[in-house]
Scaffold this active site. Structure first.
Site, PDB file in Angstrom:
ATOM      1  N   HIS A 112       0.928  -1.160   0.250  1.00 36.99           N
ATOM      2  CA  HIS A 112       0.231   0.157   0.143  1.00 36.99           C
ATOM      3  C   HIS A 112       0.863   1.138   0.010  1.00 36.99           C
ATOM      4  O   HIS A 112       1.531   1.555   1.074  1.00 36.99           O
ATOM      5  CB  HIS A 112      -0.750  -0.100   1.093  1.00 36.99           C
ATOM      6  CG  HIS A 112      -1.911   1.267   1.388  1.00 36.99           C
ATOM      7  ND1 HIS A 112      -2.832   1.496   0.555  1.00 36.99           N
ATOM      8  CD2 HIS A 112      -1.841   2.225   2.201  1.00 36.99           C
ATOM      9  CE1 HIS A 112      -3.411   2.610   0.871  1.00 36.99           C
ATOM     10  NE2 HIS A 112      -3.026   3.234   1.699  1.00 36.99           N
TER      11      HIS A 112
ATOM     12  N   ASP B 259       1.071   5.279  -0.276  1.00 38.66           N
ATOM     13  CA  ASP B 259       0.304   6.569  -0.132  1.00 38.66           C
ATOM     14  C   ASP B 259       1.044   7.580  -0.967  1.00 38.66           C
ATOM     15  O   ASP B 259       2.169   7.803  -0.658  1.00 38.66           O
ATOM     16  CB  ASP B 259       0.095   6.952   1.168  1.00 38.66           C
ATOM     17  CG  ASP B 259      -0.705   6.080   2.265  1.00 38.66           C
ATOM     18  OD1 ASP B 259      -1.616   5.922   1.592  1.00 38.66           O
ATOM     19  OD2 ASP B 259      -0.272   5.546   3.211  1.00 38.66           O
TER      20      ASP B 259
ATOM     21  N   ASP C 284      -7.941   1.570   2.141  1.00 39.33           N
ATOM     22  CA  ASP C 284      -7.262   2.388   3.274  1.00 39.33           C
ATOM     23  C   ASP C 284      -8.357   3.671   3.436  1.00 39.33           C
ATOM     24  O   ASP C 284      -8.215   4.191   4.393  1.00 39.33           O
ATOM     25  CB  ASP C 284      -5.988   2.872   2.958  1.00 39.33           C
ATOM     26  CG  ASP C 284      -5.376   3.318   4.260  1.00 39.33           C
ATOM     27  OD1 ASP C 284      -5.802   3.074   5.292  1.00 39.33           O
ATOM     28  OD2 ASP C 284      -4.459   3.993   4.275  1.00 39.33           O
TER      29      ASP C 284
ATOM     30  N   ASP D  20       1.740  -1.422   4.458  1.00 37.55           N
ATOM     31  CA  ASP D  20       2.056   0.037   3.709  1.00 37.55           C
ATOM     32  C   ASP D  20       3.608  -0.111   3.337  1.00 37.55           C
ATOM     33  O   ASP D  20       4.332  -0.498   4.056  1.00 37.55           O
ATOM     34  CB  ASP D  20       2.184   1.074   4.988  1.00 37.55           C
ATOM     35  CG  ASP D  20       0.574   1.360   5.229  1.00 37.55           C
ATOM     36  OD1 ASP D  20      -0.434   0.698   4.755  1.00 37.55           O
ATOM     37  OD2 ASP D  20       0.424   2.167   6.270  1.00 37.55           O
TER      38      ASP D  20
ATOM     39  N   HIS E 238      -6.235   9.566  -0.158  1.00 35.06           N
ATOM     40  CA  HIS E 238      -6.861   9.578   1.019  1.00 35.06           C
ATOM     41  C   HIS E 238      -6.287  10.166   2.317  1.00 35.06           C
ATOM     42  O   HIS E 238      -6.678   9.989   3.491  1.00 35.06           O
ATOM     43  CB  HIS E 238      -7.457   8.054   1.381  1.00 35.06           C
ATOM     44  CG  HIS E 238      -6.259   6.983   1.425  1.00 35.06           C
ATOM     45  ND1 HIS E 238      -6.192   6.240   0.194  1.00 35.06           N
ATOM     46  CD2 HIS E 238      -5.372   6.513   2.163  1.00 35.06           C
ATOM     47  CE1 HIS E 238      -4.977   5.648   0.571  1.00 35.06           C
ATOM     48  NE2 HIS E 238      -4.750   5.750   1.815  1.00 35.06           N
TER      49      HIS E 238
HETATM   50 ZN   LIG Z   1      -3.271   4.731   2.955  1.00 31.60          ZN
END
Ligand SMILES: [Zn+2]
Length: 1161
Positions: free
Chosen positions: A181, A183, A296, A433, A567
């Site tokens: 994951h 970000d 998420d 993550d 997000h």
């Molecule tokens: Zn995230």
């Protein structure tokens, strides 16, 4: 002043000379751009010139690259030969023949023959409740939100199973799905994450996935992939990556630019981010994603599955849902369901959805109910790797010695997890993550699982088949085993999310509201830039080369908007330096959009056929000046004097319907008059400018000029403002009446034509004002609204208050960027008594300004405005709050509370992503913070007599805590971290301005109402129009005419339907049909469904509705035989659209692709 002006002219002359020399030196053929005179003497022009210069220098540097790109693009994309203009100058003769487009009056097109759309065939079911197995609001009504300790699965129960349920013929099929994951911005910026972690993940991926047997992986975030592809991947790497996709070892899931937030994001931006990713995938990898992955985002909107559905997705996965809802669905084996739109009565909108059952998407909460055991199967946590298991038992490396014991341990967890679903196919995500950034993590995970897989598969008694898989592998096996119709139908959404205890994630609906507001501003710019540049391209107002340059600028802006939909972006949940990075990117994107818009507007109006234009010339000034990424923008003050006595205002309407409203610009003198597009004088109103941050004041040499404007759908129209003789009498210009309260010490220095009242006594009574015969507003002595009185004299009590919350201060129990955990109900915000109040009242617009300052709380400049706009005859007022929470305060959340006499009980409606309205209820059984919901655009409450609607310019949190009440959060300042990883509070507040529209509409008699238990709602026509106008303000561009030249305008559209939303209009779009890529343009439309039981019956005269059909060529320049049905993101097209006539059911969103590829040979 005169000296400053002279010096501005001097500098300008120098700069023009410098630019000219620069051009000559680089041997570019060019036409000197028309240069504007200084208009805003108050602004620091020099720095603006400097930046323009820098820009031009950059442009020159890029010149060769651009030419190279254009060459290759041209060889790829061959436009229709009759549409393609070579980059050469046309003879002057031809330019002359090209006339400026004439204004086409709406309605003078001959009526078109077409078959009327039979709406009974539409999926929307308004007058009975669509049947579902799970309706989320009903589920909320049914369940008690208890939080019993379930044992190892804390939020569930002790799962048991009978191992005889599996056999050799009926095995448990486990898919281990490795994922990472990433970000695009959170604790580090997007670029810093890429450099420090994500790049390594890609590099390892292309090596490690080819080792071992049957290894698989999934990837979601295209923003990162494109960075790697364009910056670091070698040709060999790219081939390796493409081979992974081809061999299905790697699946790209969702394929959005980011994994978007679903609470605050506007659906138009979700479409942008998804399209940005999908177009990139098609252009670079020829890839079309089929399965969605959204693990998420902090709660889920049902607008998202609808968009995924029309984007061509078959399946999706979600994760962050309230633990009690997960438990409820799990106990009925409803964690996999067909997610249906609230209003869909036939199941046309179903999206198959898999919901994770446990607390998180990490490995400890994914293999089964016991995190202590599952953690032992996350082999990144093998001792010595820096990550440990908080449950105290570390993973062991799998060996021949322990494999039997270890294999059974995880099998037991898998079997338990399988009890929660309806099939023998089990999904086990293996990641977290930023995982798989080091080579040894790939080795540790895959090598240990290789041994487990081999051992389990060879043990017949266990009746289990384990393999690595992708989402596609999992869903295929699942659908092979269980028919789709055996899964339940669910409607509704998953707000408000709680992950444990009473930790409701309703704080992020409001965190960092300045940037949430900036997001909407940028969205409006990206939409306008995309549409107007598409118009300029499709009508050949610009050359092909210039259209590519415009495309690039729009694409840059679009990518910044897309990135912020992440997000941790629009949610306000990134660290300060990351938030700053997002904001700077958005600021640049606004400037790119403005540049593209003004250039496209110029060519659409003039069509000068300057084919080799390569510069970013500023022809028109955009009247919205963003100086900084954290500062409320300002407006241009139009300076009129004898040297330049006139200014033209070019207005652009990016909406697909004709808008009529009161426009306000700033002028340097009150001695002005306004002319409409025909050159006729129109009634204008001049008011003083009331400004200030803590205190109010009247600006010097600056006035508001307000007048009514009408702008056609997707049209450019030109009004003008001229200086007039101060001595002459002008019946067309009126001056506002000014009242100043609680400020008798001011020495007011306004020109004498403004009638001024300035009582010396303190204001101790209500204030009332209106504009012409508009809505009248009554406020209390603090300037807070008390009553709204419609044109027909109907008074609606609306009591406005500001209130404030404090946070609980327990250990692991306080508000933060994500969480809202108030210490109790809100307290009144107490401002100093007798605030300064100014009322300016005129024929078009009246405003009350109040400076509300609370010691050690906040300062708010409140302004309440009514417009005399006959096209929107309902009672409406505009409330704007420019506020700053005192930096001395530790923990404070400020809300605007509106209390009415509407008898709505506990029922209220909010929007989902600005796309549709959902019914909600206030529940006593859940805590205060759980009753807060996202307010991306609109909310309303109603009874049998009246509806009260609140529209917002900024996505914020809202609640309806009492009957008749709507409360909207404004800002929050929090000193503590709320333990969700950010490791900081929210203390970077800046002065922020929100604009709301409050609308009171009476019920209309004899109306077929939807049943009271219908889970969906609809805005009225008046509210919908007002909301569209708020979201997409008219763009105001300026230029100084050379003498009395004709007033240009541009309008092509003869479609004028207020229920049609043009969601997207992109040029240079790629699609795929039967294996070949086609090029052209893509358009997306929505037809909204409207409530006809409230409102004003006359609204439809100014804002007519469609009958669900229109011919595309009546809106834009297009050949009707080139229009194809398309997916939302244009990555696949279907059959041709007959005669280019687009039909839309209410609530339907539809995309079309216009093919501009020339066939080979
Ligand atoms: Zn995230």
């Amino acid at each position: 002043m005169r000296i400053r002006r002279l010096s501005a002219f001097f500098w300008m002359t120098c700069i023009i000379a410098f630019i000219f020399i620069l051009y000559v030196m680089t041997d570019l053929s060019f036409n000197l751009p028309s240069v504007k005179p200084a208009i805003n003497i108050d602004e620091n022009k020099w720095s603006a010139f400097e930046s323009k210069l820098r820009h031009i220098e950059n442009e020159l540097d890029q010149h060769h690259a651009v030419v190279g790109e254009i060459k290759s693009a041209m060889s790829q994309i061959i436009e229709q030969s009759n549409e393609y203009h070579p980059p050469q100058k046309r003879p002057r003769q031809m330019q002359k023949n090209k006339k400026i487009r004439e204004f086409k009056v709406v309605g003078d097109e001959p009526p078109r023959m077409h078959i009327k759309l039979n709406e009974s065939t539409c999926p929307i079911q308004k007058f009975s409740v669509p049947k579902t197995d799970v309706q989320m609001l009903s589920l909320y009504e049914r369940i008690m939100f208890d939080d019993k300790d379930g044992g190892v699965w804390k939020q569930g129960w002790n799962i048991e199973y009978n191992e005889n349920q599996w056999s050799q013929k009926n095995k448990l099929k486990v898919f281990i799905v490795p994922h990472s994951h990433n970000d695009p911005g959170w604790l580090k910026t997007f670029e810093n994450y890429y450099k420090s972690q994500t790049r390594a993940i890609f590099n390892n991926m292309i090596e490690k996935l080819n080792e071992g047997v049957g290894r698989k992986f999934i990837w979601a975030e295209i923003s990162f992939l494109s960075l790697w592809w364009n910056n670091d991947a070698t040709e060999k790497d790219k081939t390796a990556f493409l081979n992974l996709l081809k061999s299905k070892k790697l699946e790209i899931v969702t394929g959005g630019w980011v994994m978007n937030d679903e609470a605050n994001s506007h659906w138009l931006s979700v479409v942008q981010q998804l399209t940005t990713g999908h177009q990139w995938l098609l252009d670079n990898l020829g890839y079309v994603p089929k399965n969605a992955w959204s693990i998420d985002p902090f709660g889920y909107s049902s607008a998202q599955p609808y968009l995924l559905k029309i984007a061509g997705f078959d399946n999706s996965m979600i994760q962050r849902v309230h633990y009690r809802i997960k438990k409820e669905l799990a106990s009925n084996r409803q964690l996999e369901f067909r997610w249906r739109q609230l209003w869909d009565g036939v199941g046309k909108t179903d999206m198959f959805t898999h919901l994770f059952p446990f607390y998180s998407y990490d490995v400890p909460h994914s293999c089964g109910p016991d995190p202590k055991i599952c953690c032992q199967f996350d082999f990144k946590r093998l001792p010595g790797n820096g990550v440990t298991c908080p449950w105290g038992v570390a993973p062991q490396r799998i060996t021949q010695k322990n494999v039997d014991e270890r294999a059974f341990k995880i099998l037991d967890q898998w079997r338990k997890k399988a009890q929660l679903y309806r099939s023998n196919v089990l999904f086990f995500p293996l990641g977290d993550d930023f995982r798989y950034d080091r080579a040894n993590e790939w080795d540790n995970q895959y090598q240990n699982y290789d041994m487990l897989i081999e051992y389990i598969n060879s043990n017949d008694a266990w009746n289990t088949e384990v393999q690595y898989g992708t989402l596609e592998d999992y869903f295929k096996a699942l659908h092979d085993e269980v028919k789709l119709s055996n899964f339940p139908v669910l409607s509704g959404d998953f707000f408000t999310y709680a992950d444990r205890n009473q930790h409701y994630w309703s704080g992020y609906y409001t965190s960092r509201p300045f940037y949430k507001n900036m997001d909407r501003v940028l969205l409006a710019y990206v939409r306008a830039a995309e549409i107007i540049t598409a118009q300029a391209t499709d009508t050949h107002a610009v050359s092909y080369i210039m259209s590519l340059q415009l495309r690039d600028r729009v694409e840059q802006a679009r990518r910044s908007l897309s990135l912020f939909q992440h997000h941790d972006g629009i949610t306000g949940t990134s660290r300060d330096e990351v938030r700053e990075d997002y904001a700077k990117k958005m600021l640049t994107a606004i400037k790119y959009s403005q540049s593209a818009i003004q250039q496209a507007a110029y060519y659409l109006l003039k069509q000068p056929h300057i084919q080799d234009q390569t510069q970013e010339d500023i022809f028109l000034d955009v009247d919205d000046i963003w100086r900084r990424h954290d500062e409320i923008p300002s407006r241009i003050t139009i300076a009129l004097d004898v040297v330049s006595p006139s200014r033209r205002l070019v207005l652009y309407n990016a909406l697909a319907f004709r808008r009529q409203e009161i426009l306000t610009v700033l002028v340097s003198t009150p001695h002005v008059e306004v002319f409409d597009p025909e050159g006729e004088p129109i009634m204008a109103q001049v008011s003083p400018v009331v400004a200030g941050e803590r205190r109010l004041g009247l600006a010097n040499n600056k006035y508001q000029l307000s007048f009514p404007v009408t702008i056609g759908p997707l049209a450019l129209t030109v009004y003008s403002v001229s200086l007039r003789d101060a001595m002459s009498i002008n019946k067309y210009t009126s001056f506002s009446h000014v009242r100043i309260y609680n400020a008798d010490y001011w020495s007011v220095d306004l020109p004498k034509m403004f009638p001024i009242e300035q009582p010396s006594a303190r204001l101790n009574e209500d204030v009332s004002f209106q504009a012409g015969n508009s809505t009248r507003v009554v406020t209390n002595m603090n300037g807070l609204v008390k009553t709204i009185v419609s044109r027909d004299g109907v008074a609606t009590p609306v009591h406005m208050d500001f209130v404030q919350y404090d946070t609980q201060k327990g250990r692991d129990n306080n508000s933060g960027a994500y969480l809202f955990i108030p210490s109790g109900p809100a307290k009144d915000f107490k401002s100093d008594p007798y605030p300064e109040i100014v009322v300016t009242e005129g024929i078009h617009k009246s405003t009350l300004y109040a400076a509300l300052v609370g010691p050690k709380t906040a300062e708010i400049i409140l302004s309440v405005t009514v417009y005399n706009n006959p096209s929107l005859p309902h009672a409406e007022l505009e409330v704007s709050s420019a506020l700053l929470i005192d930096p001395q305060v530790d923990d404070l959340e400020l809300a605007l509370r509106l209390s009415t006499s509407v008898r709505n009980g506990d029922v209220f409606y909010t929007d989902l992503n600005g796309m549709q309205m959902i019914k909600r209820r206030y529940f006593e059984k859940i805590p205060l913070q759980a009753n807060f919901y996202p307010l991306p655009a609109a909310a309303y409450i109603e009874d049998e007599n009246i509806r009260f609607t609140v529209l917002t310019s900024t996505p914020l949190g809202m609640a309806a805590l009492q009957p008749g009440q709507i409360e909207v959060m404004q800002d929050r300042r929090l000193s503590r971290d709320d333990n969700r990883g950010m490791n900081q509070g929210v203390l970077d507040n800046v002065r922020t301005r929100h604009t709301f529209r409050l609308i009171a509409e009476p019920a209309l008699g004899h109306c077929a109402k939807p049943p009271s238990d219908h889970p969906s709602g609809w805005l009225t026509l008046g509210s919908h129009v007002s909301q569209q106008m708020l979201l997409q303000p008219p763009l105001v561009l300026h230029y100084t005419p050379r003498g009395d030249e004709p007033r240009p305008n541009y309008q092509k559209a003869s479609v004028n339907a207020a229920d049609i939303v043009l969601a997207s209009y992109r040029t240079h779009t790629t699609t795929k049909k039967e294996g070949t890529n086609l090029h052209g343009m893509g358009l997306t439309f929505q037809r909204v469904a409207l409530d006809t039981c409230y409102g004003h019956k006359d609204t439809v005269e100014a804002y007519p509705l469609s009958d669900g059909q229109f011919r595309l060529s009546d809106l834009i320049d297009v050949k009707s035989d080139r229009v194809y049905e398309s997916t939302l993101t244009f990555n696949q097209i279907d059959k041709q659209v007959l005669d280019g006539i687009i039909t839309l059911c209410p609530m339907e969103i539809r995309s079309v692709f216009v093919n501009q590829t020339i066939r080979n040979g």
